[in-house]
Structures are given as C-alpha cells and as structure tokens.
Design an enzyme around this catalytic site. Sequence first.
Site, PDB file in Angstrom:
ATOM      1  NE  ARG A  96      13.553 -21.592 -19.877  1.00  8.27           N
ATOM      2  CZ  ARG A  96      14.079 -21.271 -18.707  1.00  8.27           C
ATOM      3  NH1 ARG A  96      14.169 -22.150 -17.738  1.00  8.27           N
ATOM      4  NH2 ARG A  96      14.543 -20.056 -18.487  1.00  8.27           N
TER       5      ARG A  96
ATOM      6  CB  SER B 181      15.482 -25.731 -15.698  1.00  7.14           C
ATOM      7  OG  SER B 181      16.242 -25.323 -14.588  1.00  7.14           O
TER       8      SER B 181
ATOM      9  CD  GLU C 189      20.170 -37.080 -16.768  1.00  5.53           C
ATOM     10  OE1 GLU C 189      20.988 -38.020 -16.578  1.00  5.53           O
ATOM     11  OE2 GLU C 189      20.225 -36.006 -16.133  1.00  5.53           O
TER      12      GLU C 189
ATOM     13  CG  PHE D  97      21.593 -33.685 -19.346  1.00  6.91           C
ATOM     14  CD1 PHE D  97      22.958 -33.832 -19.544  1.00  6.91           C
ATOM     15  CD2 PHE D  97      21.139 -32.583 -18.634  1.00  6.91           C
ATOM     16  CE1 PHE D  97      23.854 -32.904 -19.023  1.00  6.91           C
ATOM     17  CE2 PHE D  97      22.023 -31.659 -18.112  1.00  6.91           C
ATOM     18  CZ  PHE D  97      23.381 -31.807 -18.306  1.00  6.91           C
TER      19      PHE D  97
ATOM     20  CG  HIS E 160      17.993 -25.101 -20.655  1.00  5.88           C
ATOM     21  ND1 HIS E 160      16.678 -25.298 -20.301  1.00  5.88           N
ATOM     22  CD2 HIS E 160      18.490 -24.215 -19.762  1.00  5.88           C
ATOM     23  CE1 HIS E 160      16.395 -24.561 -19.244  1.00  5.88           C
ATOM     24  NE2 HIS E 160      17.476 -23.891 -18.897  1.00  5.88           N
TER      25      HIS E 160
ATOM     26  CG  ASP F 198      24.328 -23.375 -17.631  1.00  9.37           C
ATOM     27  OD1 ASP F 198      24.867 -22.722 -16.709  1.00  9.37           O
ATOM     28  OD2 ASP F 198      23.215 -23.904 -17.525  1.00  9.37           O
TER      29      ASP F 198
ATOM     30  NE  ARG G 122      19.382 -19.711 -20.757  1.00  8.32           N
ATOM     31  CZ  ARG G 122      19.572 -18.498 -20.211  1.00  8.32           C
ATOM     32  NH1 ARG G 122      19.092 -18.229 -19.021  1.00  8.32           N
ATOM     33  NH2 ARG G 122      20.244 -17.571 -20.858  1.00  8.32           N
TER      34      ARG G 122
END
Lengths: 316, 283
Positions: free
Chosen positions: A8, A35, A56, A81, A107, A115, A165
């Site tokens: 990322r 992020s 989104e 998402f 992620h 998470d 991530r």
Amino acid sequence: MTEEIATREAYGEALALAGEKDNDVVVLDADLSKSTKSVSFQKKFPDRFFNIGIAEQDMIGTAAGLAASGKKVFASTFAVFAVGRTFDQIRNSIAYSMLPVKLAGSHAGLATGEDGASHQALEDIALMRTLPGMIVACPADGVETKSLVLKSLELENPLYIRLCRLKTPVIFGDKYSFEFGKGSVVEDGADVSIIATGIMLSKAMEASTLLKKEGINARIINMATIKPLDEDIVLKAASETGAIVTAEDHSIVGGLGGAVCELLSEKKPSSVKRVGVRDRFGESAPPEQLFEKYGLTATAIASAAKSALAEKDVQK
Amino acid sequence: MEKLGAEQLSVKSAEMRKEILKMTTCAGSGHPGGSLSATDIVVALYYREMKHKPDNPLWGGRDKFVLSKGHACPLLYAVLADLGYFPKEELGKLRTLNSMLQGHPSSTKTPGIEISTGSLGQGLSVANGMALASKLDKSDSRIYCLLGDGELQEGQVWEAAMTSAHYKLDNLLAIVDFNRLQIDGFVEDVMGVEPIADKFSAFGWNSIEIDGHDFEEIISAFAKAKECTDKPTVIVAKTTKCKGVSFIENVCDYHGKTLTSEELQKAIGELDLVCNIETGEER
C-alpha cells in the site's frame, strides 16, 4: 536485513509518480487516504484528488463518470469496502460499461490482523474474477506494485489491485518490470511447483528453502495477475513438475487456487494442493499468529508441497 | 442543430410517445410507464437544451445525459434514433438477440448512451464524475441526469447528492421524474420519499419544482439552473405515469407492461390527435 515495505505504501508512491507522468490521473478515496496511502498523491496534486467521504458506492460511480470522460482514475479504500460493499456498482457502472477504472483494495487478507474478520477481505479476488473484462492483480512486493501501477495507465480494461497493510520483504530488483497477464518463475525446480500471489510469494520462497533441505527442488512461480491467468506458465509447470501448490492470503474458494484448479481440471489434470483460508472468516490477532493458526506459513506450504508430491507418485 | 420551441416540442413528444409504445408492444416487454412520464423532459433536453452532435456522438464539447432510471430507455432510444444516432429500424429490434438496443441502456452497444445503467441509484454518482471531469478540463460541457422518484429510495442517490453539493457542481442538473408510482404501487405507500425538493435543498442543492409536462416551465427551469452558481440544481418535475394515453395514465401496472395491439392502435389514435392539433393539420 532484507528491506521491507508494504504494497500500500508503494501504491501511494506510485500514484504520485503517475500523477507527474500524466495530467489525466485522478485519484479518489473514501476517507481512508492515510491508510491506503493515496494521501501521497493528494499532497502533490490536491486539485486532482477527491475525497468522497465514507460512501464507497458513490466513489465507484464517480470513478466511472471520470473514466467515461477520459480520466485515468484510481479509487482506493480497504479491500472489503472497495469491492465487497460496491459489487453492483463495479459490475454495472464500471465493468458492464467497460471503463478503465483502477480500483485499489488495501488491507486485504488475514494480514490486516487486529481489525478482525469484518475488515479482512478474503473473497475480493473471487468477486472481481467473475466480472467480464476485469483484470485482477495482486503484487508481491513494493517494486512490483510500483511497476504495476505505472503500467496500468495504459490499460483499456478495468483493474482491481489487491494491496496489503503489512510490511513485506522486497523481492524484486529496481529494474524489475511487471507485465499484466504474465506469471514469472522466481526459482526453478523440477519436483513440484508452488504458485503464489501477493505476500505469499516470500513465504513460498521460504518454503523452497525448507524443501531443499529435504532434497526437494520446488519451482516458485509469482502469479501477480490472477485474471487473466497466465495459462502457459501453469500448464508448463503441471507438465514438467506434475505437482502444484497454490498459495494466497485469500479464501481457497474462487481465488488463485480456484483459478488454477479450473484451468488444470480442464486442460491438464494434476495433483494440486491449495494453501489459503479454508472457507471461513478470520479473527482479531497479530497477522503472524493468524498465519500460523490458519495455515498460511512457509511450513504449511512446504507440507502441502510434500503431499502434492506424494499424490503425484501415487498417480504415476 | 435547430432549437425547437414549445409547440414543436409537444409535437415531437407525441411522436416519441408513439415510438415508445410501438417498440415496447413489438418487443412484448419493456417499461412504457416511466418512459411516457419523462418524455417531455427528455425531448426538451435533446431538441432544445443540450449541445450535442448526432453525427459525432463522442464529440468532445458535448453535454452529457445520464439516464439513471435506465428502464426508461425506450424513450431515449426513440429520441436518439429520431436524431440520427442510429437507424430507426433498430427500434423494431428492441430486446431481441444481437440488437444494439438492450432492455436497459448499454454504453458499449448503443451510440449516444454515455454509461450503462439499469441498476437503480447509480446514475447521479456517474454524473458527478462527469461533472468533476468537465471542471478539471475547464470545459463548458454540462451534465444532465434523470432520476425516478422511486429511485430516490436507493441510498447511493443521497451519497451522490452530498458529493454534488460538496464539490459545488453547478455544471450538473439533476431532474427527478416525479410520477408518484413504482412497481409495487404508489411511492408514498411503498416507501415515502417526499418532500423531494426540500430534501435536496437540505443537502445543499438549488431546487426547482415544475410541471414536467409544461414546456414553458421546463425551458424556464433549465435557464434558471444555468444561472445558479456554486451549487448543483435539481428540477423536481411533477409528471403523470403513462402520460399521453388516457386509458393507462396513472395505472401502476403499465410500469413494466406493454400495450396489446388493439390498445396500441387506440393510443396512437390519441397521440395522432395531438400531433395534428399542434401542427394545425386538422381543425
């Protein structure tokens, strides 16, 4: 020590480069730019960056409208998402309209860690693979990510880029050049082939070291493009090594393992073992502990390779 | 292209309504109701308001139209064929194998369709993207998006409404075809969406309410929308489902039901009357 960078992070850097190279590059995010690292683009080109907020579905539609107007659009958010919540918008506004939008899902996978399951996309590759014309790519390291992002500027098809991530080892040298639809042999071997995507490539390479100690020579193939799948490299591996292992931080349903099995069962039935998440949700924990519990380790890959080999011998 | 006046527009609308009914009856399926309610709006857009070149559908300076309520595509097909985007014979192939005219709009198959739609609620987001691109390009190209009132039940519409206002998309005009009916019945019975204009105003839009079958009001609302800066404009156009055919007006069933050939003849008779009155051929 090996250099490490999250894909990322490399995505963000590559976006900034792409923005310099091409004035038509526009980037969207849905409140996760820090992020997904699209913030690196925003800092340099604030006029070509649009935060759509926590919406989104609207981001996907906006991306479609920009792309229909000739812009080279990247839209990023967490993978769950980016393609889960927005599947219908991607299907109808982007894929059915054949617009070259570049969707980036960061992620992805168990690597998301603490998470928990709600944020660990384990089905994103499967979802995107089903859409006609959609290219699905999952780079293995930062170098590959950068090359992929820059090459994507020329695509005429929609693209899904799967990002991680977690910081992961840099595998490729500076001169590495990614090619859509092409797998590559990272280590040659004749006993068994391990086809890996994304962060599982470095684990596959570790597995190869473990196997060598037992006198088994594995061919390690990096499969950064999952769709269109490089059929030649898979069929060649099946013919020459006879035993195949796939490795991905994704469900074994519909991902790289699924794609390889679909191909081989039609064209070259072989002994195949799939390393991935076995049709279940993840949970909260540090990524390394999750990899251990869910069987996404170098040891698990090595052991899958040995069972694939054993089955090959039985078939003979 | 010659801009039509109010009287010529109503004749054009009657012609388009006949085409809509003929092609849907011929196809045996399709959505006449919401096509007929929006006819006057779309006719006013294509024959008066929008900059576009039928002989060059991808002309860079064009205004763009997004049919968010994609099921009303028989209307758009009738207009595009009449303007010469594709041959009129195609209308007879609606919904048949290998036809360029799909049951819902497909941008890869039909000249003049800017984006594929049909899954409700998505068009306004796409229109926002086009409006942002137009601003980035410093172009005077305007974006028009037609939504249904039932469609406003889709949450994405309101996500998009926030985006249009947040980015001050004054080059965007949304039009709500407020015909009060959806498949399962009256919108207010199924899932109320009123007050529509107030909702958009609360979201930061310039809202205008009109009679969607009165060309003077439609034309004047288009002009008012252009005068408004720093805000997107929505025209909430009160319309009648199945407008123009007395025996099916406001009948919910004709959302997705086509006329029989007998009904079609009767309907065409009514619409011919409009054409003749307006053109003064029969008095």
